[in-house]
Write an enzyme that holds these catalytic residues in place. Structure first.
Site, PDB file in Angstrom:
ATOM      1  N   SER A  19      55.564  40.952  70.106  1.00 39.00           N
ATOM      2  CA  SER A  19      57.017  41.067  70.015  1.00 39.00           C
ATOM      3  C   SER A  19      57.386  42.542  70.057  1.00 39.00           C
ATOM      4  O   SER A  19      56.550  43.413  69.784  1.00 39.00           O
ATOM      5  CB  SER A  19      57.475  40.464  68.679  1.00 39.00           C
ATOM      6  OG  SER A  19      58.816  40.794  68.408  1.00 39.00           O
ATOM      7  N   TYR A  26      58.148  38.813  59.554  1.00 40.08           N
ATOM      8  CA  TYR A  26      57.709  38.421  60.907  1.00 40.08           C
ATOM      9  C   TYR A  26      57.200  39.669  61.639  1.00 40.08           C
ATOM     10  O   TYR A  26      56.145  39.653  62.261  1.00 40.08           O
ATOM     11  CB  TYR A  26      58.890  37.795  61.648  1.00 40.08           C
ATOM     12  CG  TYR A  26      58.701  37.536  63.128  1.00 40.08           C
ATOM     13  CD1 TYR A  26      58.016  36.418  63.578  1.00 40.08           C
ATOM     14  CD2 TYR A  26      59.234  38.403  64.091  1.00 40.08           C
ATOM     15  CE1 TYR A  26      57.863  36.162  64.947  1.00 40.08           C
ATOM     16  CE2 TYR A  26      59.092  38.164  65.453  1.00 40.08           C
ATOM     17  CZ  TYR A  26      58.411  37.036  65.874  1.00 40.08           C
ATOM     18  OH  TYR A  26      58.263  36.780  67.221  1.00 40.08           O
TER      19      TYR A  26
HETATM   20  N1  LIG Z   1      61.947  33.556  71.233  1.00 45.60           N
HETATM   21  C1  LIG Z   1      61.915  34.863  71.034  1.00 45.60           C
HETATM   22  O1  LIG Z   1      62.966  35.538  70.935  1.00 45.60           O
HETATM   23  C2  LIG Z   1      60.593  35.582  70.976  1.00 45.60           C
HETATM   24  C3  LIG Z   1      60.577  36.971  71.176  1.00 45.60           C
HETATM   25  C4  LIG Z   1      59.361  37.653  71.130  1.00 45.60           C
HETATM   26  C5  LIG Z   1      58.187  36.958  70.899  1.00 45.60           C
HETATM   27  N2  LIG Z   1      58.239  35.604  70.701  1.00 45.60           N
HETATM   28  C6  LIG Z   1      56.970  34.909  70.450  1.00 45.60           C
HETATM   29  O2  LIG Z   1      56.751  33.986  71.502  1.00 45.60           O
HETATM   30  C7  LIG Z   1      55.929  32.915  71.032  1.00 45.60           C
HETATM   31  C8  LIG Z   1      56.553  31.588  71.416  1.00 45.60           C
HETATM   32  O3  LIG Z   1      57.770  31.436  70.695  1.00 45.60           O
HETATM   33  P1  LIG Z   1      59.001  30.591  71.240  1.00 45.60           P
HETATM   34  O4  LIG Z   1      60.089  31.538  71.474  1.00 45.60           O
HETATM   35  O5  LIG Z   1      58.583  29.683  72.310  1.00 45.60           O
HETATM   36  O6  LIG Z   1      59.325  29.828  69.870  1.00 45.60           O
HETATM   37  P2  LIG Z   1      59.561  28.290  69.537  1.00 45.60           P
HETATM   38  O7  LIG Z   1      60.451  27.708  70.555  1.00 45.60           O
HETATM   39  O8  LIG Z   1      59.946  28.282  68.105  1.00 45.60           O
HETATM   40  O9  LIG Z   1      58.095  27.661  69.715  1.00 45.60           O
HETATM   41  C9  LIG Z   1      57.051  28.007  68.835  1.00 45.60           C
HETATM   42  C10 LIG Z   1      55.815  27.239  69.250  1.00 45.60           C
HETATM   43  O10 LIG Z   1      54.732  27.606  68.377  1.00 45.60           O
HETATM   44  C11 LIG Z   1      54.181  26.397  67.858  1.00 45.60           C
HETATM   45  N3  LIG Z   1      53.538  26.593  66.561  1.00 45.60           N
HETATM   46  C12 LIG Z   1      54.053  27.140  65.443  1.00 45.60           C
HETATM   47  N4  LIG Z   1      53.144  27.121  64.444  1.00 45.60           N
HETATM   48  C13 LIG Z   1      52.015  26.563  64.973  1.00 45.60           C
HETATM   49  C14 LIG Z   1      50.739  26.265  64.456  1.00 45.60           C
HETATM   50  N5  LIG Z   1      50.410  26.534  63.192  1.00 45.60           N
HETATM   51  N6  LIG Z   1      49.825  25.706  65.292  1.00 45.60           N
HETATM   52  C15 LIG Z   1      50.141  25.425  66.565  1.00 45.60           C
HETATM   53  N7  LIG Z   1      51.346  25.649  67.107  1.00 45.60           N
HETATM   54  C16 LIG Z   1      52.265  26.223  66.321  1.00 45.60           C
HETATM   55  C17 LIG Z   1      55.368  25.457  67.750  1.00 45.60           C
HETATM   56  O11 LIG Z   1      54.906  24.137  67.582  1.00 45.60           O
HETATM   57  P3  LIG Z   1      55.822  22.984  66.866  1.00 45.60           P
HETATM   58  O12 LIG Z   1      56.712  22.424  67.939  1.00 45.60           O
HETATM   59  O13 LIG Z   1      54.817  22.033  66.321  1.00 45.60           O
HETATM   60  O14 LIG Z   1      56.635  23.681  65.777  1.00 45.60           O
HETATM   61  C18 LIG Z   1      56.002  25.723  69.109  1.00 45.60           C
HETATM   62  O15 LIG Z   1      55.294  25.073  70.126  1.00 45.60           O
HETATM   63  C19 LIG Z   1      55.778  33.133  69.509  1.00 45.60           C
HETATM   64  O16 LIG Z   1      54.546  33.769  69.241  1.00 45.60           O
HETATM   65  C20 LIG Z   1      56.929  34.069  69.195  1.00 45.60           C
HETATM   66  O17 LIG Z   1      56.682  34.824  68.023  1.00 45.60           O
HETATM   67  C21 LIG Z   1      59.400  34.901  70.761  1.00 45.60           C
END
Ligand SMILES: NC(=O)c1ccc[n+]([C@@H]2O[C@H](COP(=O)([O-])OP(=O)(O)OC[C@H]3O[C@@H](n4cnc5c(N)ncnc54)[C@H](OP(=O)(O)O)[C@@H]3O)[C@@H](O)[C@H]2O)c1
Length: 245
Positions: A130, A143
């Site tokens: 991030s 976070y």
């Molecule tokens: N969205 C943003 O603004 C942003 C920005 C920078 C970086 N990121 C990073 O990008 C990545 C993806 O995030 P996203 O934006 O797609 O968020 P999201 O829509 O909240 O999805 C998060 C994903 O992680 C899974 N997850 C969480 N805890 C887990 C565990 N213990 N074991 C296996 N799976 C788990 C969730 O599964 P469930 O469906 O079971 O909850 C979901 O599939 C993350 O690492 C996040 O920190 C996001």
């Protein structure tokens, strides 16, 4: 490495960015894409093989590494954001969950799959970090700490796996248009754009992806963080505290 014909595993592939990663891998001709998720039934992307995996369950991580011994590209995407401050949070639960998932979960996956990648010619690991790996924002402080720890582990894993030819890619992004960023109305990257940049980097052998202008600017300003990065963050936070008070 070439994506075409490779065997990839994406964590958190059931929604958000993980789903976009899995789709992009299929469209680039990956030979097999394992879509790992806590609920494998929620992995519905065509061409993706669902697999049940909670990355905080070390026993299950080890089983999956055995079961998916053909993986040459590991995408550590799964993560949690609890919007938790350091001082004002009611307790440590949110900070522990973020560290357990974003840092220890990612570390556990890297450790389990390092020998698998070695056996398959080196391959690559992509760690989803991030912009908050670079600086602290009180709105998502714990976070940010977990993503800073994951950045550190990414740099360390790259050094440790250099001898086996594993490419280790750090991905930094600001807001991405997924459930995780649903609360903010700030500009967001599309998951598809991040996925395309990441696999372009993997194919080009690049170790870092700065997916948007905010990530590029913050990284460039790191050596002057207390002059350039923190004053506007402080101003924003002070205004929020004043507004709430
Ligand atoms: N969205 C943003 O603004 C942003 C920005 C920078 C970086 N990121 C990073 O990008 C990545 C993806 O995030 P996203 O934006 O797609 O968020 P999201 O829509 O909240 O999805 C998060 C994903 O992680 C899974 N997850 C969480 N805890 C887990 C565990 N213990 N074991 C296996 N799976 C788990 C969730 O599964 P469930 O469906 O079971 O909850 C979901 O599939 C993350 O690492 C996040 O920190 C996001």
């Amino acid at each position: 490495m070439k994506i075409g014909g490779s065997v990839a595993l994406v964590t958190g592939a059931n929604r958000g960015l993980g789903r976009a990663y899995a789709r992009e891998l299929v469209s680039r001709g990956a030979g097999k894409v394992y879509g790992a998720a806590r609920n494998p039934a929620a992995v519905t992307e065509p061409g993706v093989t669902p697999i049940g995996l909670d990355i905080t369950d070390a026993g299950r991580v080890a089983q999956v590494a055995q079961q998916c011994a053909d993986v040459s590209l590991l995408v550590n995407n799964a993560g949690v954001l609890e919007y938790s401050t350091f001082i004002g949070a009611p307790g440590l639960d949110a900070a522990r969950l973020e560290m357990e998932t974003n840092y220890f979960g990612t570390l556990s996956m890297c450790r389990a799959f390092a020998p698998v990648l070695a056996a398959n010619g080196g391959g690559a690991i992509v760690n989803m970090l991030s912009v908050t790996s670079f600086y602290t924002n009180p709105f998502n402080a714990s976070y940010g700490a977990s993503k800073a720890a994951a950045w550190s582990l990414t740099n360390g894993v790259r050094l440790e796996l250099h001898h086996q030819g594993t490419l280790v890619v750090a991905v930094h992004a600001s807001f991405i248009d997924t459930d995780m960023a649903a609360l903010t109305s700030e500009p967001k990257d599309s998951p598809e754009s991040v996925a395309q940049q990441v696999f372009d980097a993997v194919e080009a052998g690049q170790i870092e992806v700065l997916a948007d202008e905010r990530s590029r600017t913050v990284k460039a300003e790191l050596s002057r963080d207390h002059e350039l990065i923190y004053p506007p963050v402080q101003e924003f936070w002070d205004a929020a505290v004043k507004g709430a008070g």
